[in-house]
Design a protein around this motif. Structure first.
Motif, mmCIF file in Angstrom:
data_model
loop_
_atom_site.group_PDB
_atom_site.id
_atom_site.type_symbol
_atom_site.label_atom_id
_atom_site.label_comp_id
_atom_site.label_asym_id
_atom_site.label_seq_id
_atom_site.Cartn_x
_atom_site.Cartn_y
_atom_site.Cartn_z
ATOM 1 N N PHE A 37 0.656 2.130 -0.544
ATOM 2 C CA PHE A 37 -0.341 1.491 0.329
ATOM 3 C C PHE A 37 -0.970 2.511 1.252
ATOM 4 O O PHE A 37 -2.193 2.578 1.401
ATOM 5 C CB PHE A 37 0.306 0.368 1.145
ATOM 6 N N GLN A 38 -0.114 3.342 1.875
ATOM 7 C CA GLN A 38 -0.648 4.356 2.790
ATOM 8 C C GLN A 38 -1.610 5.281 2.050
ATOM 9 O O GLN A 38 -2.689 5.606 2.546
ATOM 10 C CB GLN A 38 0.485 5.172 3.398
ATOM 11 N N PHE A 97 -3.337 4.664 -0.715
ATOM 12 C CA PHE A 97 -4.573 3.989 -1.107
ATOM 13 C C PHE A 97 -5.478 3.760 0.104
ATOM 14 O O PHE A 97 -6.692 4.020 0.060
ATOM 15 C CB PHE A 97 -4.222 2.659 -1.782
ATOM 16 N N ALA A 98 -4.885 3.287 1.212
ATOM 17 C CA ALA A 98 -5.701 3.038 2.403
ATOM 18 C C ALA A 98 -6.312 4.344 2.911
ATOM 19 O O ALA A 98 -7.479 4.376 3.333
ATOM 20 C CB ALA A 98 -4.852 2.385 3.494
ATOM 21 N N LEU A 109 -9.244 5.205 0.717
ATOM 22 C CA LEU A 109 -10.423 4.398 1.049
ATOM 23 C C LEU A 109 -11.085 4.927 2.314
ATOM 24 O O LEU A 109 -12.320 5.068 2.378
ATOM 25 C CB LEU A 109 -10.017 2.937 1.261
ATOM 26 N N LEU A 110 -10.279 5.233 3.316
ATOM 27 C CA LEU A 110 -10.853 5.727 4.567
ATOM 28 C C LEU A 110 -11.515 7.082 4.362
ATOM 29 O O LEU A 110 -12.531 7.386 4.993
ATOM 30 C CB LEU A 110 -9.775 5.811 5.644
#
Lengths: 329, 126, 843
Positions: free
Chosen positions: B95-96, B98-99, B102-103
């Motif tokens: 998750f970290q 992927f996020a 995205l950022l």
């Protein structure tokens, strides 16, 4: 706007909308280069925005229906990626590029450096406008509460303030610019068609902010030259009982009427007051009665106005002053 | 070569892209504003503002791409799809990653946007 | 790690559980009678906070209606210019500072602990303190209009109109001081909420399982930390000019009104997103519930929240597009203003995608959510328009912008908040709100809003400026304005219907069933009506939507099978966990009801109020009482040494009751506070360099503080810092006596450092009223001196705690936190004195 916009879009802008966009202070009724470009930009953005809104809200309404396809998580995820992130990024980049490219065109810096043409200095004061025309040939011409400019040439403005922040705006010609104490802001406007417009103060400046406006007149080149020549001259009447009363009551300490001993610079120059379109910076129609009313009680017309009231003078005397000033064409 | 460990145990890395954007934005804005305010004193032309912004943009984009690559790696190079909602350290890291990726993407776009004005505007005005 | 069936079905087990419940109930009970107001429970404080914020909203709404009546027809005289100006100033001020931001804090305080399965937030008294500050400051600001003394220069308070004593009387001081006071409360709430989200999640709730609301709260609280301090710095400069004639904004003496605009909008634009994001966060909880499926694109929401949080700090100049800044500057801010639309759009499409991938259940909260999107998208699109500088030159300060901002704030904040009100009401009130009233209220609000505000786009572009108390008929704006006024009243009627739905007596109605919306997140564990303890036992979380995905969770929580099912020692307790993986690290004891929060808030409020009237001695007395109250509060309510080092929290897990340093919540609170404090200093330094850019010689050829005194100040402050490090090292070795000596040495060095800082401008005869250069230098060195003084008080506090046996080798929270303060102090001093001492040499 009118026919131009409709033709430009190849769309029938309804007649009602066109009529609804006109007005002496309407940015959608352009008579200037900048106002025209921005109005066109506005209509395009509105059209695109309306389409986007319909698409988004259409999807929302569809989602609320009971009988419909339920999207898979994967398909819904793709909506987020493509409709939510990628498409807006591209569209906004295009829009931003267009908007940025417009800036040097609408307000070219070269218009500010040229010394060989007219430049108009406007000083915002609570609650009126001091207007000074700097000519390449000849001394500056001082006026107030009315801005005139020739059609077809770019006119540079330098904007100042004597007290608090005001903002200078002629919606039918172009965007606004603040007048900030201690600073001189410079920009330029170019009228494309002759007409009379209204310019309001657009930065809150105190009690009579709403009553601080000016008339803006775009004139054909020759007419403008003639007008400026007349404006530069002295008052048409330099004697009479009205002037005597004016001087006797000390009005000349604040106001100038060129050609008479009145040479105060605190308040607006009144040399050609009778020729102006409005009185008291757009607050009143320019009639004899209105002048008398304002002289007697400025505070009642414009709360917070700096001018003292002369209501204690005999009515006759006020009437004489009003008649004299109204005649200063 | 593993200069940066694959498993970064910190929440801060999430903000790498936006922090680079913020730094780039500040450099551009402060540089432009100071130049326009003190151009006589500085004594060089506007083209140096354009060059400076261009250089800052190149550096910023390179940093963001590096951050994106690291987060892509942390995400497992896209071998697993979101939602990364299992109660495991593995999913938490994915998750970290992927996020952060995205950022980084958003920051990349935002840096490009920020650099656009120097392409269109060639003088301080006023 | 499923809890399985209850082990004890026999009567003994049931009796034991009842005894546990009895103890928990007693521990978390609220005081009775008038002592009720000393409660600090998040549910009570949150409820008061929310109610008060809505009361302020209604007040500001009435002001708006008065303005709409005045503008209904041209040349109207319903309100005088003077009253109209007070009305629009207060309307904006109250809606922004007393409704939109506080209601975020209020709602977060109310629902966040429950959402995280926590018993309370880590600093309940701080929440209560913030609430009382808010009430006192808010009543002070609002009350002024009844004395005709309300601020009347716009919520943006532009100088020199607002520094003009003739025009802007005491109202301006009321605005500046009253709101500074409330800003303090907001920063307190930000500290509380950041620590709450990061450290008070339930065991097992890793960062990827955190409810989206938590992500938003984290981002918004972080934004408050960077956005409010610039305004506080601006307020300080502003009051120094108004009270002592230091000429920061006076161009005649080197000042510049534009500096205020920068500081105000560095706050003001992030503020818009500080208002918008928490409301969108409510939608991020509501949408999955009514789509009956997990959100699509959890990570995308994190992207959007964090991305918006950052980008929102690059937009402020778009409020200043017409101030004559260089077009290249406008270009950068135009670019960022367009870029921020991307994460905002992502959020909307995440909601749409989630709805499309689910089966939508119709309800009042969904109705408001849909209405919110329909309105907000229009506001977003007009935002994209005004972000382009050329279009903004036309639209700026016209009713187009009035329309735009109301579409964003009412669509992006008010409608979502009402959706949240309908959605979360059962959590607080135990009953459902009327579906019928909800639908009537919604449609009145939705139609009324659009009728009121849509025409304003047109009236703005047809030339109606903002903040005009009247307009002439010749502009042709009569019909548009009349339509807007009618719409405003329809809108207000809708609001009243919803208010009635909330406040009407519901005693006879049955309680809602548990988890009435069939939601998946933890806050719906609450019983109907709720118990003060929040969750019966703190569960282990393994899912983003535990109520959907963790079988029997509710049963096991109720049976007390998870952590902290009891309150054996009669203390209020909650769990502290690690940031990334939610591993339990401490059993935190939180304080209960207290008068001291009310006393501290009242005393601090009195300081600001007395300063408004320039009653210096009274203000000083208030300051002493406030300091004493805060010290008493710290002494009695924090860093308590527990009776045993560890506690069994259930399921065979033992946790320490006392941790210090970066593992403790207090250390984080100090760290976060100091980040905000550093931002305020950075804003003041920005002012210093701003003056350098606007003047050929910003010192006006006047003497500076020299280099000797600033160098001495840095050296002495660094020595004080080193003495603090020594004190900490000595304490770790258990040498209490030497540690106290080191602290005393640090105090002496700190005092000398502050004095040396002040000596620079003093010995060079710098007169702050003559020019901005001496004024800003004095402001900076006084800022450092005041921080030095606060540091000395902290050091003295440590000495006293050590003497009282409350600060020992193992129990060193106080010392760790004060050392952290001094790290920041050192950085602040170095930056400040390097700037004032050496920067003038470089020019």
């Amino acid at each position: 706007m009118r026919a131009r916009a409709s033709a430009a879009f190849g769309l029938a802008v309804p007649a009602i909308a066109t009529a609804a966009c006109s007005g002496p202070q309407s940015a959608l009724d352009p008579h200037g280069v900048e106002a025209q470009a921005v109005a066109t930009l506005f209509w395009w953005m509105t059209l695109a925005g309306a389409l986007i809104w319909c698409a988004v809200i259409g999807a929302l309404v569809y989602a609320g229906r009971r009988r419909r396809r339920v999207f898979s998580a994967r398909a819904a995820g793709r909506i987020v990626l493509w409709a939510g992130a990628v498409t807006p990024s591209v569209l906004l980049l295009i829009l931003l590029g267009y908007g940025l490219a417009l800036m040097p065109d609408l307000r070219p810096a070269s218009a500010l450096t040229a010394n060989d043409r007219l430049h108009v200095e406007v000083v915002g004061e609570q609650f009126w406008w001091r207007v000074i025309y700097h000519r390449p040939d000849g001394p500056p011409v001082v006026s107030a509460n009315e801005v005139r400019l020739p059609v077809g040439t770019r006119v540079a403005f330098s904007l100042k303030s004597a007290d608090v922040i005001h903002a200078f705006w002629i919606p039918q010609l172009g965007g606004k610019m603040d007048m900030i104490p201690g600073r001189t802001n410079r920009f330029s406007l170019q009228a494309t068609r002759a007409g009379t417009f209204r310019g309001p103060c657009t930065e809150f400046c105190g009690p009579s902010h709403a009553l601080m406006a000016f008339a803006a007149v775009a004139m054909d080149e020759e007419a403008f030259a003639g007008w400026l020549e007349r404006e530069a001259g002295p008052a048409v009447r330099t004697e009479g009982p009205g002037l005597d009363a004016f001087l006797a009551n000390g009005c000349g300490a604040c106001h100038t009427i060129r050609g008479t001993p009145a040479d105060g610079t605190i308040g607006p120059d009144l040399t050609h007051l009778g020729a102006r379109k409005t009185l008291a910076a757009g607050a009143l129609p320019n009639t004899e009665a209105a002048i008398a009313r304002f002289v007697a009680a400025p505070e009642a017309v414009k709360p917070g106005a700096r001018m003292p009231a002369f209501g204690m003078l005999p009515e006759r005397e006020i009437a004489a002053i009003a008649a004299y000033l109204a005649g200063l064409e | 070569m593993r200069l940066v460990p694959k498993e970064i145990e910190s929440l801060w890395t999430l903000f790498t892209g936006p922090v680079v954007w913020a730094a780039h934005f500040l450099v551009c804005y402060v540089g432009g504003a100071v130049y326009c305010a003190r151009r006589e004193w500085l004594g060089f032309g506007f083209e140096w503002v354009r060059i400076g912004v261009g250089a800052a943009t190149a550096v910023a984009l390179a940093l963001i791409v590096a951050a994106a690559w690291l987060s892509w790696r942390q995400w497992g190079f896209g071998t697993e799809d979101p939602p990364h909602d299992a109660a495991t350290a593995h999913d938490r890291r994915s998750f970290q990653g992927f996020a952060t990726l995205l950022l980084s993407g958003l920051s990349f776009v935002a840096v490009v946007y920020t650099a656009l004005p120097v392409l269109m505007i060639a003088e301080c005005n006023p | 790690m499923s809890a399985g069936a209850p082990h004890e079905d026999d009567e003994a087990g049931a009796a034991r559980r009842r005894a546990q419940e009895e103890r928990l109930r007693r521990v978390w009970d609220n005081p009775k009678g008038w002592r009720y107001w000393t409660a600090v429970n998040n549910t009570e404080v949150g409820l008061w906070y929310t109610a008060m914020a809505f009361a302020f909203m209604l007040f500001a709404g009435v002001l708006a209606l008065m303005m709409r009546v005045q503008l209904a027809v041209p040349d109207n005289d319903f309100l005088s210019a003077d009253l109209f100006n007070q009305a629009f100033t207060l309307h904006g001020t109250v809606m922004m500072f007393l409704f939109a931001v506080p209601v975020f804090e209020a709602v977060a305080i109310t629902i966040l602990p429950q959402m995280l399965g926590a018993r309370d937030l880590p600093f309940p008294r701080l929440s209560a303190f913030g609430f009382w500050c808010f009430v006192i400051g808010g009543v002070f600001v609002c009350g002024s209009i009844f004395f005709g003394a309300a601020p009347d220069t716009g919520w943006f308070m532009y100088p020199p109109l607002s520094t003009d004593h003739e025009y802007a009387g005491i109202g301006a001081d009321i605005w500046l001081l009253g709101l500074s006071f409330i800003e303090v409360a907001s920063i307190a709430a930000a500290v509380e909420l950041i620590v709450g989200v990061l450290k008070c999640r339930p065991p097992g709730m890793r960062i990827n399982l955190t409810p989206l609301y938590g992500w938003y709260v984290l981002v918004v609280a972080g934004m408050i930390l960077f956005a409010f301090p610039p305004l506080i710095a601006g307020d300080i400069l502003f009051e120094l000019e108004r009270m002592f004639d230091w000429p920061f904004f006076d161009p005649a003496r080197g000042g510049d009104p534009i500096l205020w605009q920068h500081l105000f909008w560095i706050f003001g634009h992030p503020e818009v997103y500080i208002i918008f994001l928490p409301a969108i966060a409510l939608l991020a909880m509501i949408v999955p519930t009514f789509a009956q499926r997990p959100i699509i694109g959890y990570s995308w929401i994190v992207l959007a929240a964090v991305g918006t949080g950052f980008l929102s700090f690059g937009l402020w100049v778009h409020h200043m597009f017409t101030t004559g800044l260089p077009s290249i500057s406008l270009g950068f801010f135009s670019a960022a203003s367009e870029a921020v639309a991307i994460p905002t759009g992502v959020q909307i499409f995440v909601f749409l995608a989630t709805l499309l991938a689910g089966r939508v259940v119709s309800s009042v909260p969904m109705l408001f959510a849909g209405g919110a999107l329909a309105i907000f998208v229009i506001g977003g699109l007009t935002g994209v328009m005004v972000a382009l500088a050329p279009f903004d030159w036309q639209a700026h300060d016209t009713y187009f912008v009035v329309a735009h901002l109301h579409y964003t704030l009412i669509g992006g904040m008010l409608f979502p908040t009402f959706a949240g009100l309908y959605y979360f009401y059962p959590m607080i009130g135990g009953r459902m709100l009327s579906e019928r009233l909800g639908r009537i209220g919604f449609w009145l609000m939705f139609v009324g809003f659009n009728v009121a505000f849509f025409p304003m786009h047109l009236s703005g572009l047809r030339g109606m400026p903002r903040r005009v108390f009247t307009y002439p008929e010749e502009l042709g704006l009569t019909v548009l304005n009349m339509v807007s006024t009618v719409g405003a009243f329809v809108f207000a009627a809708g609001v009243l219907v919803i208010v009635w739905a909330v406040v009407r007596p519901k005693g006879g109605e049955p309680y809602a069933r548990r988890n009435p919306w069939n939601a998946g997140t933890l806050e719906w564990l609450i019983e109907m009506p709720g118990e003060n303890w929040g969750v019966r036992s703190v569960p282990i979380i393994e899912s983003r939507y535990p109520l959907w995905e963790q079988e029997n969770l509710m049963r096991d929580v109720d049976a007390g099978l998870y952590y902290l099912p009891d309150a054996e020692e009669g203390r209020r307790e909650t769990l502290v966990t690690s940031v990334l993986d939610g591993k339990p690290i401490q059993c935190l004891r939180v304080p209960g009801p207290a008068y001291v929060t009310i006393v501290a808030a009242a005393a601090l409020g009195s300081v600001f109020i007395f300063m408004t009237y320039k009653w210096w001695l009274a203000a000083l007395a208030g300051g002493i009482v406030a300091t004493a109250a805060i010290l008493y509060w710290l002494w009695t309510g924090t860093a308590e040494i527990p009776e045993k080092p560890e506690k069994d929290i259930g399921r065979g897990v033992s946790l320490p009751l006392y941790v210090s340093g970066p593992r403790s919540v207090g250390w984080w609170a100090m760290f976060i506070t100091m980040v905000g404090d550093g931002t305020a200093l950075a804003s003041l330094l920005f002012g210093y360099f701003f003056y350098w850019t606007v003047h050929p010689d910003f010192t006006d050829a006047a003497a500076g503080p020299g280099t000797a005194w600033p160098s001495a100040a840095v050296a002495l402050t660094a020595a004080a810092w080193a003495a603090m490090l020594a004190a900490r090292a000595l304490n770790r070795r258990g040498r209490a006596g030497t540690m106290r000596l080191a602290l005393l040495a640090a105090m002496a060095l700190a005092v000398l450092g502050a004095a040396a800082g002040l000596a620079g401008p003093w010995t060079h005869g710098m007169q702050p009223t003559t020019h901005t250069y001496p004024a800003i230098v004095w402001t900076l060195v006084i800022w450092i001196a005041v921080h030095g003084a606060v540091g000395v008080v902290m050091q003295a506090y440590c000495v006293a705690r050590s003497l009282a046996g409350r600060l020992t080798r193992e129990h060193d929270i106080d010392l760790e936190n004060v050392v952290l303060y001094w790290h920041f102090m050192l950085v602040s001093a170095v930056l400040t004195f390097a700037t004032v001492g050496f920067f003038p040499l470089a020019t």
